[in-house]
Scaffold this motif. Structure first.
Motif, PDB file in Angstrom:
ATOM      1  N   GLU A  58       0.820  -1.219   0.000  1.00 49.88           N
ATOM      2  CA  GLU A  58       0.000   0.000   0.000  1.00 49.88           C
ATOM      3  C   GLU A  58       0.852   1.267   0.000  1.00 49.88           C
ATOM      4  OE1 GLU A  58      -2.426  -0.211   3.449  1.00 49.88           O
ATOM      5  OE2 GLU A  58      -3.472  -2.041   2.828  1.00 49.88           O
ATOM      6  N   LEU A  59       1.952   1.242   0.722  1.00 51.84           N
ATOM      7  CA  LEU A  59       2.752   2.458   0.909  1.00 51.84           C
ATOM      8  C   LEU A  59       3.639   2.769  -0.295  1.00 51.84           C
ATOM      9  CD1 LEU A  59       3.735   2.125   4.685  1.00 51.84           C
ATOM     10  CD2 LEU A  59       2.089   3.709   3.662  1.00 51.84           C
ATOM     11  N   ASP A  60       3.849   1.806  -1.182  1.00 52.50           N
ATOM     12  CA  ASP A  60       4.553   2.040  -2.447  1.00 52.50           C
ATOM     13  C   ASP A  60       5.921   2.694  -2.266  1.00 52.50           C
ATOM     14  OD1 ASP A  60       2.629   0.932  -4.118  1.00 52.50           O
ATOM     15  OD2 ASP A  60       1.504   2.793  -4.318  1.00 52.50           O
ATOM     16  N   PHE A  61       6.796   2.019  -1.506  1.00 45.68           N
ATOM     17  CA  PHE A  61       8.173   2.515  -1.407  1.00 45.68           C
ATOM     18  C   PHE A  61       9.185   1.512  -1.953  1.00 45.68           C
ATOM     19  CE2 PHE A  61       7.185   0.562   2.702  1.00 45.68           C
ATOM     20  CZ  PHE A  61       8.267  -0.269   2.922  1.00 45.68           C
ATOM     21  N   VAL A  62       8.704   0.371  -2.436  1.00 47.51           N
ATOM     22  CA  VAL A  62       9.567  -0.628  -3.049  1.00 47.51           C
ATOM     23  C   VAL A  62       8.699  -1.479  -3.975  1.00 47.51           C
ATOM     24  CG1 VAL A  62       9.241  -2.290  -1.162  1.00 47.51           C
ATOM     25  CG2 VAL A  62      11.275  -2.458  -2.619  1.00 47.51           C
ATOM     26  N   ALA A  63       9.284  -1.885  -5.098  1.00 51.87           N
ATOM     27  CA  ALA A  63       8.566  -2.815  -5.973  1.00 51.87           C
ATOM     28  C   ALA A  63       8.391  -4.143  -5.241  1.00 51.87           C
ATOM     29  CB  ALA A  63       9.352  -3.017  -7.267  1.00 51.87           C
ATOM     30  N   MET A  64       7.213  -4.724  -5.312  1.00 48.50           N
ATOM     31  CA  MET A  64       6.962  -5.933  -4.539  1.00 48.50           C
ATOM     32  C   MET A  64       7.763  -7.122  -5.063  1.00 48.50           C
ATOM     33  SD  MET A  64       5.355  -4.635  -2.166  1.00 48.50           S
ATOM     34  CE  MET A  64       5.124  -6.105  -1.162  1.00 48.50           C
ATOM     35  N   PHE A 126       9.036   3.707  -9.266  1.00 47.94           N
ATOM     36  CA  PHE A 126       9.787   2.487  -9.554  1.00 47.94           C
ATOM     37  C   PHE A 126       9.009   1.622 -10.544  1.00 47.94           C
ATOM     38  CE2 PHE A 126       7.427   2.068  -5.572  1.00 47.94           C
ATOM     39  CZ  PHE A 126       6.594   0.989  -5.830  1.00 47.94           C
ATOM     40  N   GLU A 127       9.726   0.672 -11.117  1.00 47.52           N
ATOM     41  CA  GLU A 127       9.111  -0.280 -12.034  1.00 47.52           C
ATOM     42  C   GLU A 127       8.832  -1.566 -11.270  1.00 47.52           C
ATOM     43  OE1 GLU A 127       9.885  -1.827 -16.590  1.00 47.52           O
ATOM     44  OE2 GLU A 127      11.604  -1.608 -15.258  1.00 47.52           O
ATOM     45  N   GLU A 128       7.608  -2.045 -11.356  1.00 49.85           N
ATOM     46  CA  GLU A 128       7.205  -3.250 -10.642  1.00 49.85           C
ATOM     47  C   GLU A 128       6.799  -4.321 -11.650  1.00 49.85           C
ATOM     48  OE1 GLU A 128       5.177  -3.404  -6.535  1.00 49.85           O
ATOM     49  OE2 GLU A 128       3.520  -3.415  -7.969  1.00 49.85           O
ATOM     50  N   ILE A 129       7.372  -5.507 -11.478  1.00 46.11           N
ATOM     51  CA  ILE A 129       7.095  -6.629 -12.375  1.00 46.11           C
ATOM     52  C   ILE A 129       6.043  -7.527 -11.742  1.00 46.11           C
ATOM     53  CG2 ILE A 129       8.084  -8.669 -13.499  1.00 46.11           C
ATOM     54  CD1 ILE A 129      10.776  -7.174 -13.491  1.00 46.11           C
ATOM     55  N   SER A 130       5.046  -7.893 -12.515  1.00 51.95           N
ATOM     56  CA  SER A 130       4.009  -8.800 -12.051  1.00 51.95           C
ATOM     57  C   SER A 130       4.214 -10.169 -12.694  1.00 51.95           C
ATOM     58  CB  SER A 130       2.613  -8.273 -12.413  1.00 51.95           C
ATOM     59  OG  SER A 130       2.394  -7.011 -11.813  1.00 51.95           O
ATOM     60  N   GLY A 131       4.267 -11.203 -11.869  1.00 56.66           N
ATOM     61  CA  GLY A 131       4.459 -12.542 -12.402  1.00 56.66           C
ATOM     62  C   GLY A 131       5.899 -12.795 -12.796  1.00 56.66           C
ATOM     63  N   THR A 138       4.992  -2.448 -14.634  1.00 60.32           N
ATOM     64  CA  THR A 138       4.233  -1.210 -14.509  1.00 60.32           C
ATOM     65  C   THR A 138       5.068  -0.190 -13.757  1.00 60.32           C
ATOM     66  OG1 THR A 138       2.190  -2.507 -14.338  1.00 60.32           O
ATOM     67  CG2 THR A 138       2.076  -0.197 -13.680  1.00 60.32           C
ATOM     68  N   VAL A 139       5.006   1.057 -14.190  1.00 63.70           N
ATOM     69  CA  VAL A 139       5.660   2.127 -13.445  1.00 63.70           C
ATOM     70  C   VAL A 139       4.717   2.557 -12.321  1.00 63.70           C
ATOM     71  CG1 VAL A 139       6.570   4.476 -13.515  1.00 63.70           C
ATOM     72  CG2 VAL A 139       6.991   2.918 -15.426  1.00 63.70           C
ATOM     73  N   VAL A 140       5.236   2.518 -11.101  1.00 64.15           N
ATOM     74  CA  VAL A 140       4.417   2.824  -9.925  1.00 64.15           C
ATOM     75  C   VAL A 140       4.906   4.126  -9.301  1.00 64.15           C
ATOM     76  CG1 VAL A 140       3.710   2.042  -7.630  1.00 64.15           C
ATOM     77  CG2 VAL A 140       3.988   0.379  -9.490  1.00 64.15           C
ATOM     78  N   TYR A 141       3.984   5.004  -8.989  1.00 64.72           N
ATOM     79  CA  TYR A 141       4.273   6.248  -8.291  1.00 64.72           C
ATOM     80  C   TYR A 141       3.715   6.142  -6.875  1.00 64.72           C
ATOM     81  CZ  TYR A 141       5.063   8.095 -12.993  1.00 64.72           C
ATOM     82  OH  TYR A 141       5.531   8.285 -14.278  1.00 64.72           O
ATOM     83  N   ARG A 142       4.498   6.608  -5.916  1.00 62.55           N
ATOM     84  CA  ARG A 142       3.982   6.573  -4.547  1.00 62.55           C
ATOM     85  C   ARG A 142       2.840   7.570  -4.414  1.00 62.55           C
ATOM     86  NH1 ARG A 142       7.821   8.121   0.359  1.00 62.55           N
ATOM     87  NH2 ARG A 142       9.197   6.659  -0.725  1.00 62.55           N
ATOM     88  N   GLU A 143       1.661   7.050  -4.186  1.00 63.71           N
ATOM     89  CA  GLU A 143       0.473   7.892  -4.072  1.00 63.71           C
ATOM     90  C   GLU A 143      -0.091   7.911  -2.661  1.00 63.71           C
ATOM     91  OE1 GLU A 143      -2.180   6.377  -7.032  1.00 63.71           O
ATOM     92  OE2 GLU A 143      -1.073   7.294  -8.697  1.00 63.71           O
ATOM     93  N   SER A 144       0.636   7.315  -1.731  1.00 60.73           N
ATOM     94  CA  SER A 144       0.143   7.262  -0.349  1.00 60.73           C
ATOM     95  C   SER A 144       0.234   8.610   0.349  1.00 60.73           C
ATOM     96  CB  SER A 144       0.946   6.230   0.446  1.00 60.73           C
ATOM     97  OG  SER A 144       2.310   6.622   0.548  1.00 60.73           O
ATOM     98  N   GLY A 145       1.068   9.511  -0.186  1.00 59.22           N
ATOM     99  CA  GLY A 145       1.240  10.803   0.462  1.00 59.22           C
ATOM    100  C   GLY A 145       2.119  10.767   1.691  1.00 59.22           C
ATOM    101  N   VAL A 146       2.745   9.619   1.955  1.00 65.28           N
ATOM    102  CA  VAL A 146       3.595   9.470   3.134  1.00 65.28           C
ATOM    103  C   VAL A 146       5.048   9.761   2.745  1.00 65.28           C
ATOM    104  CG1 VAL A 146       4.355   7.915   4.971  1.00 65.28           C
ATOM    105  CG2 VAL A 146       2.031   7.734   4.050  1.00 65.28           C
ATOM    106  N   ALA A 147       5.667  10.695   3.461  1.00 62.86           N
ATOM    107  CA  ALA A 147       7.064  11.022   3.203  1.00 62.86           C
ATOM    108  C   ALA A 147       7.973   9.903   3.690  1.00 62.86           C
ATOM    109  CB  ALA A 147       7.431  12.339   3.887  1.00 62.86           C
ATOM    110  N   ASP A 148       9.197   9.883   3.181  1.00 57.47           N
ATOM    111  CA  ASP A 148      10.148   8.834   3.560  1.00 57.47           C
ATOM    112  C   ASP A 148      10.264   8.704   5.079  1.00 57.47           C
ATOM    113  OD1 ASP A 148      10.575   8.527   0.872  1.00 57.47           O
ATOM    114  OD2 ASP A 148      12.635   9.282   0.870  1.00 57.47           O
TER     115      ASP A 148
END
Length: 271
Positions: A58-64, A126-131, A138-148
């Motif tokens: 959810e927090l989007d700070f690393v590709a899963m 970051f770029e996140e690979i599925s499967g 997919t290019v993912v942008y942190r949209e949680s609004g939480v700073a580092d």
């Protein structure tokens, strides 16, 4: 190439490699608990692992896919020594069985150690690979609004909220006092097999001491604290803090002490 492989290539013959890099790393780990521990309720153990993982997502700070890779490597680096030490104590971990406290202690530690590793260099894009197909990314942008700087705190908050939801889905907390409320909350951890016993006692200077005997995170929590990790798997504190936020309970978790058999949280009550 794994970190272990790189380090092994750098080790001089007859030096650290003679002892084994895993063994040397593990020498800095706390001794494994000898106190008997309960069998966890499987569904609760899954809840703890899953919510901790889902909040990272959810927090989007690393590709899963990167998180999973690091999690795999860290488990591989630490597992053999942990298993051998536990086996010498007569309690070999049942690998893959989350209801086994010895195994849960290890895998929860490994999960949070990996999260902390990723928190050292959090990403905002970051770029996140599925499967298994690298082309499926997919290019993912942190949209949680939480700073580092707030990621560790927010992770704890969200996991605590999920844990409180899990408890309240089974029964309400109807308490006549803060001590009673804390007792009921920690009592659920005993019911779920996370700890052998829970005691909440009044202490001087408007405090409560909350002691969990033989919790399932006893070793891992000590190991993470020894590493000065900003985020730990202190699920009792997460639960207590989530309840304080939601129900305006008049306490804050002020300190934690972890010894060889128990954890003790000190709650400061507001006047």
């Amino acid at each position: 190439v794994s970190r272990r492989g790189v380090l092994a290539g750098l080790a001089a013959p007859g030096s650290a490699s003679a002892l084994g890099l895993e063994e040397m790393r593990f020498r800095s780990r706390p001794a494994l608990p000898t106190v008997p521990r309960q069998e966890l309720v499987q569904d609760f153990a899954v809840q703890l692992m899953r919510s901790s993982y889902n909040v990272v997502d959810e927090l989007d700070f690393v590709a899963m896919n990167e998180f999973q890779r690091r999690f795999f490597l860290l488990r591989a680096e630490e597992w053999d020594e942990y298993r051998q030490r536990a086996s010498k104590l007569g309690a070999p971990p049942n690998q893959g069985q989350l209801s086994d406290a010895t195994y849960f202690d290890f895998i929860s530690f490994a999960q949070y150690a990996t999260i902390n590793e990723c928190l050292r260099e959090p990403k905002t894009v970051f770029e996140e690979i599925s499967g298994a197909d690298p082309a499926n990314s997919t290019v993912v942008y942190r949209e949680s609004g939480v700073a580092d700087a707030g990621l560790a705190t927010e992770h704890s908050r969200r996991v605590g909220d999920a844990l409180l939801d899990y408890v309240l889905a089974r029964d309400d907390i109807a308490a006549a006092s803060p001590q009673d409320a804390a007792s009921q909350l920690l009592g659920w951890l005993v019911i779920f097999g996370f700890a052998a016993d829970a005691q909440v006692l009044a202490a001087p200077r408007n405090r409560l001491t909350c002691r969990l005997l033989a919790p399932a995170n006893l070793w891992g929590l000590r190991a993470l604290r020894a590493d000065n990790a900003p985020l730990t798997n202190d699920f009792a504190a997460k639960l207590l803090e989530a309840y304080a936020r939601r129900e305006a309970a008049p306490w804050r978790v002020a300190s934690l002490d972890v010894d060889k058999v128990a954890t003790t949280h000190t709650l400061v009550l507001s006047s």
